[in-house]
Design a protein around this motif. Structure first.
Motif, PDB file in Angstrom:
ATOM      1  N   ASP A   1       0.825  -1.117   0.102  1.00 13.42           N
ATOM      2  CA  ASP A   1      -0.132  -0.019  -0.101  1.00 13.42           C
ATOM      3  C   ASP A   1       0.843   1.263   0.066  1.00 13.42           C
ATOM      4  O   ASP A   1       2.077   1.233   0.051  1.00 13.42           O
ATOM      5  CB  ASP A   1      -0.869   0.005   1.236  1.00 13.42           C
TER       6      ASP A   1
ATOM      7  N   ASP B   1      -3.218   5.758   5.076  1.00 12.58           N
ATOM      8  CA  ASP B   1      -3.577   4.679   6.077  1.00 12.58           C
ATOM      9  C   ASP B   1      -4.727   4.962   7.002  1.00 12.58           C
ATOM     10  O   ASP B   1      -4.996   4.047   7.713  1.00 12.58           O
ATOM     11  CB  ASP B   1      -2.306   4.420   6.911  1.00 12.58           C
TER      12      ASP B   1
ATOM     13  N   ASP C   1       6.338  -1.329   7.776  1.00 14.10           N
ATOM     14  CA  ASP C   1       4.930  -1.729   7.679  1.00 14.10           C
ATOM     15  C   ASP C   1       4.349  -3.112   7.697  1.00 14.10           C
ATOM     16  O   ASP C   1       3.324  -3.502   7.176  1.00 14.10           O
ATOM     17  CB  ASP C   1       4.347  -0.834   6.724  1.00 14.10           C
TER      18      ASP C   1
ATOM     19  N   SER D   1       0.287   5.350  11.149  1.00 11.21           N
ATOM     20  CA  SER D   1       1.076   4.848   9.937  1.00 11.21           C
ATOM     21  C   SER D   1       2.452   4.570  10.238  1.00 11.21           C
ATOM     22  O   SER D   1       3.091   5.070  11.289  1.00 11.21           O
ATOM     23  CB  SER D   1       0.988   5.923   8.702  1.00 11.21           C
ATOM     24  N   THR D   2       3.043   3.809   9.330  1.00 14.45           N
ATOM     25  CA  THR D   2       4.575   3.714   9.652  1.00 14.45           C
ATOM     26  C   THR D   2       5.214   4.965   9.227  1.00 14.45           C
ATOM     27  O   THR D   2       6.404   5.127   9.748  1.00 14.45           O
ATOM     28  CB  THR D   2       5.013   2.458   8.795  1.00 14.45           C
TER      29      THR D   2
ATOM     30  N   HIS E   1       3.452  -0.099  12.913  1.00 13.13           N
ATOM     31  CA  HIS E   1       2.403   0.580  13.659  1.00 13.13           C
ATOM     32  C   HIS E   1       1.128  -0.547  14.024  1.00 13.13           C
ATOM     33  O   HIS E   1       0.127  -0.035  14.430  1.00 13.13           O
ATOM     34  CB  HIS E   1       1.907   1.911  13.251  1.00 13.13           C
ATOM     35  N   HIS E   2       1.396  -1.681  13.455  1.00 16.73           N
ATOM     36  CA  HIS E   2       0.078  -2.820  13.789  1.00 16.73           C
ATOM     37  C   HIS E   2       0.041  -3.163  15.182  1.00 16.73           C
ATOM     38  O   HIS E   2       1.124  -3.761  15.511  1.00 16.73           O
ATOM     39  CB  HIS E   2       0.328  -3.918  12.764  1.00 16.73           C
TER      40      HIS E   2
ATOM     41  N   ASP F   1       1.496   3.320   2.414  1.00 10.97           N
ATOM     42  CA  ASP F   1       2.229   3.498   3.619  1.00 10.97           C
ATOM     43  C   ASP F   1       3.444   2.726   3.602  1.00 10.97           C
ATOM     44  O   ASP F   1       4.609   3.369   3.957  1.00 10.97           O
ATOM     45  CB  ASP F   1       1.436   2.965   4.792  1.00 10.97           C
TER      46      ASP F   1
HETATM   47 MN   LIG Z   1       0.539   1.136   7.578  1.00 15.30          MN
END
Ligand SMILES: [Mn+2]
Length: 355
Positions: free
Chosen positions: A26, A164, A90, A133-134, A115-116, A28
């Motif tokens: 994506d 994101d 990410d 987001s990263t 960042h998950h 990000d």
């Molecule tokens: Mn992300």
């Protein structure tokens, strides 16, 4: 747990660095990789030799919109036999590195910037931020290090944050996210052009794919679940690529009363990519985890090997269990916009502006 100081030190002392994006990339992950490479290259201490920094991304196809991020960046060329340092950006788990997983782990040192909430802490040093987001995490690192942050890097950071968070409408949006956006606005970036590029730039194929997905829309559990389906054949019929499916699930969660939106995409025989969205404190990452996936509280996904008939019952059961934890909650009920009199006071301090 990760050590930020050690991570920054490792970046400084490594000459051969490889940066890894996740599969089905994506904006990000791509923007984080390019921003990080530029930040390192543009902030080498005086007298330091130039570093070799290679970017790897396992993807058969990247959408035109996201492709713009890496258009002028070389990817997937291994300039070193062995890397001193590998950095994943990410990627919530190492299998998200796809065919580059082995190369990542072959480096002397490994860092995972993400960042998950469901991050599996697979690297030697795991820097997992609770944030939008990263790209926001990369920006924080750069600020801590007092790096010079160029306008082109700001463009990348801003792109990662707005995509994101679906233009700041979902996900882990914190006070720091807004602070970062405010700092970006002060820079030479064309916010209007970036918003148009990412949010008002769909091709016709994506529109036809959305039309097909909406035609399958079903409501379940007293309209608290919205379900849509697509197949690989639908993608072919619309002349669309997999990336074009991104965001379609949002149309389900945007509906009043819907608290879980599901988009099930049949990829190859018996392989499904299932995208989930949640609202009103529903945690769809917990649901995705039960099927080997992950993500964020409101945005998650998983891959499933089996028929939709096999998947449907356990998935709906998991959704209903999550819904049962939050009966009749509606965040919008607590909204307060103030009464007319208060609103007017804001304007009536000055006689000139009295309305
Ligand atoms: Mn992300």
């Amino acid at each position: 747990m990760g050590s930020l100081a050690k991570g920054l030190d490792d970046i400084l002392h490594s000459d051969k660095i490889a940066i890894f994006c996740h599969t089905m990339p994506d904006a990000d992950t791509l923007a984080s990789a390019v921003a990080l490479k530029k930040l390192i290259k543009q902030n080498l201490p005086e007298g330091t030799a130039q570093k070799q920094i290679d970017i790897f991304v396992d993807a058969d196809e990247i959408s035109e919109i996201n492709g713009a991020i890496i258009k002028n960046v070389e990817t997937n060329v291994q300039h070193c036999e062995k890397y001193d340092l590998a950095i994943a950006v990410d990627c919530a788990s190492s299998n998200r590195l796809g065919k580059y997983e082995e190369l990542f782990f072959s480096a002397d040192k490994t860092i995972n910037i993400d960042h998950h909430a469901t991050n599996t802490q697979y690297a030697q040093n795991n820097l997992v931020l609770k944030g939008s987001s990263t790209c926001e995490a990369i920006y924080i690192l750069a600020k801590i290090k007092n790096y010079n942050i160029s306008d082109e890097v700001c463009n990348l950071i801003y792109s990662g944050i707005i995509t994101d968070t679906n233009n700041l409408t979902q996900g882990n949006i914190t006070a720091n996210t807004h602070k970062t956006i405010t700092e970006m606005v002060a820079r030479k970036i064309n916010i209007e052009a970036l918003n148009e590029h990412f949010f008002k730039n769909n091709n016709k194929s994506k529109a036809f794919l959305l039309q097909k997905a909406l035609s399958t829309l079903k409501f379940l559990s007293y309209d608290r679940i919205a379900l849509m389906k697509l197949s690989k054949q639908d993608l072919a019929n619309a002349d669309a690529c997999f990336e074009d499916t991104m965001g379609i699930v949002n149309h389900g969660i945007e509906i009043k009363g819907v608290e879980i939106a599901i988009l099930a995409i049949k990829q190859e025989d018996n392989t499904y990519y299932v995208s989930l969205r949640g609202k009103n404190n529903i945690n769809v990452a917990d649901i995705a985890k039960q099927f080997g996936g992950g993500g964020h509280d409101q945005v998650a996904a998983f891959q499933y090997n089996g028929t939709i008939a096999d998947l449907q019952q356990p998935l709906l059961k998991a959704c209903r269990e999550e819904l049962n934890k939050h009966p009749n909650e509606n965040l919008t009920d607590s909204l307060f916009f103030g009464d007319d009199e208060d609103d007017l006071k804001v304007f009536s301090n000055d006689e000139e502006t009295n309305i």
